[in-house]
Scaffold this motif. Structure first.
Motif, PDB file in Angstrom:
ATOM      1  N   VAL A 194       0.871  -1.208  -0.021  1.00 46.83           N
ATOM      2  CA  VAL A 194       0.039  -0.171   0.053  1.00 46.83           C
ATOM      3  C   VAL A 194       0.985   1.453   0.030  1.00 46.83           C
ATOM      4  N   GLU A 195       0.336   2.474  -0.272  1.00 51.42           N
ATOM      5  CA  GLU A 195       0.820   3.435  -0.148  1.00 51.42           C
ATOM      6  C   GLU A 195       0.119   4.557   0.675  1.00 51.42           C
ATOM      7  N   LEU A 196       0.591   4.687   1.928  1.00 49.27           N
ATOM      8  CA  LEU A 196      -0.117   5.674   2.741  1.00 49.27           C
ATOM      9  C   LEU A 196       0.630   7.012   2.538  1.00 49.27           C
ATOM     10  N   PHE A 238      -0.444   9.467   8.193  1.00 45.45           N
ATOM     11  CA  PHE A 238      -0.703   8.127   8.839  1.00 45.45           C
ATOM     12  C   PHE A 238       0.299   7.957   9.895  1.00 45.45           C
ATOM     13  N   PHE A 239       1.507   8.547   9.738  1.00 50.13           N
ATOM     14  CA  PHE A 239       2.517   8.635  10.704  1.00 50.13           C
ATOM     15  C   PHE A 239       2.723   9.632  11.758  1.00 50.13           C
ATOM     16  N   ALA A 248       4.302  12.244   0.649  1.00 52.05           N
ATOM     17  CA  ALA A 248       4.514  13.400   1.543  1.00 52.05           C
ATOM     18  C   ALA A 248       4.096  14.639   0.894  1.00 52.05           C
ATOM     19  N   SER A 249       3.251  15.462   1.444  1.00 53.71           N
ATOM     20  CA  SER A 249       2.764  16.759   1.027  1.00 53.71           C
ATOM     21  C   SER A 249       3.727  17.666   0.955  1.00 53.71           C
ATOM     22  N   SER A 250       3.800  18.591   0.031  1.00 54.92           N
ATOM     23  CA  SER A 250       4.706  19.770  -0.009  1.00 54.92           C
ATOM     24  C   SER A 250       4.209  20.940  -0.593  1.00 54.92           C
ATOM     25  N   ARG A 310      -0.015   2.639  15.705  1.00 57.08           N
ATOM     26  CA  ARG A 310      -1.017   2.093  15.416  1.00 57.08           C
ATOM     27  C   ARG A 310      -0.865   1.518  13.987  1.00 57.08           C
ATOM     28  N   THR A 311      -0.532   2.716  13.273  1.00 54.62           N
ATOM     29  CA  THR A 311      -0.389   2.379  11.627  1.00 54.62           C
ATOM     30  C   THR A 311       0.464   1.197  11.292  1.00 54.62           C
TER      31      THR A 311
END
Length: 175
Positions: free
Chosen positions: A17-19, A23-24, A48-50, A31-32
């Motif tokens: 999967v790609e999270l 989620f971290f 990762a948002s940027s 939990r993740t």
């Protein structure tokens, strides 16, 4: 809904999967990780948002992505994917903003390379307006050894691109 997502992915036969980095966050990180192990799911890439077109935000994004990458590498992550945030209200980025974005992408790629991690850019519709001006600018102004491409054929099509030509334009950046 994280457990339902991961359980469903496992039940559907997926192995990976790609999270996203959210989620971290410290509140749910353990939990993740436990759920990934419980459902025997790998995670070779993480999103990762940027925000890279404004100087202060770019500096923060570079630092945050590199720190995040180091924290998830022990989980088997091999690449970080980002889709630089678009400007509000569908405004196109200026050449100066795109130049800063590309320098920032190269910097992230360089730092991740030191960690033996790949770095990939992704796209949605905003990067594909005006004949994919932003996407093509990024391909033309970043180091292909540092910044790879993560293509979504459906988004390319929705953005008015002919998918096969779009893929070919990425060349050796496809990973």
């Amino acid at each position: 809904g994280l457990e339902e997502i991961l359980a469903g992915s496992h039940e559907a036969g997926y192995k990976n999967v790609e999270l996203s980095s959210e989620f971290f966050n410290p509140q749910i990180r353990s939990r993740t990780i436990a759920l990934l192990k419980q459902y025997d799911l790998g995670m070779p890439t993480v999103f990762a948002s940027s925000k890279l077109y404004e100087p202060a935000a770019a500096e923060t994004s570079i630092r945050d992505i590199v720190e995040f990458a180091k924290s998830v590498k022990p989980l088997g992550v091999r690449a970080i994917v980002t889709n630089p945030q678009p400007k509000p209200q569908h405004q196109e980025k200026t050449d100066e903003e795109l130049a800063l974005q590309c320098r920032s992408l190269d910097e992230i790629g360089k730092e991740l390379r030191k960690e033996n991690l790949n770095f990939q850019i992704h796209h949605h519709t905003p990067e594909l307006v005006n004949k994919a001006r932003e996407w093509r600018y990024q391909l033309d102004h970043t180091d292909p050894k540092l910044v790879l491409a993560c293509v979504d054929v459906h988004w390319a099509y929705r953005g008015g691109q002919e998918p096969l030509q779009f893929i070919k334009a990425c060349g050796m950046r496809l990973n």
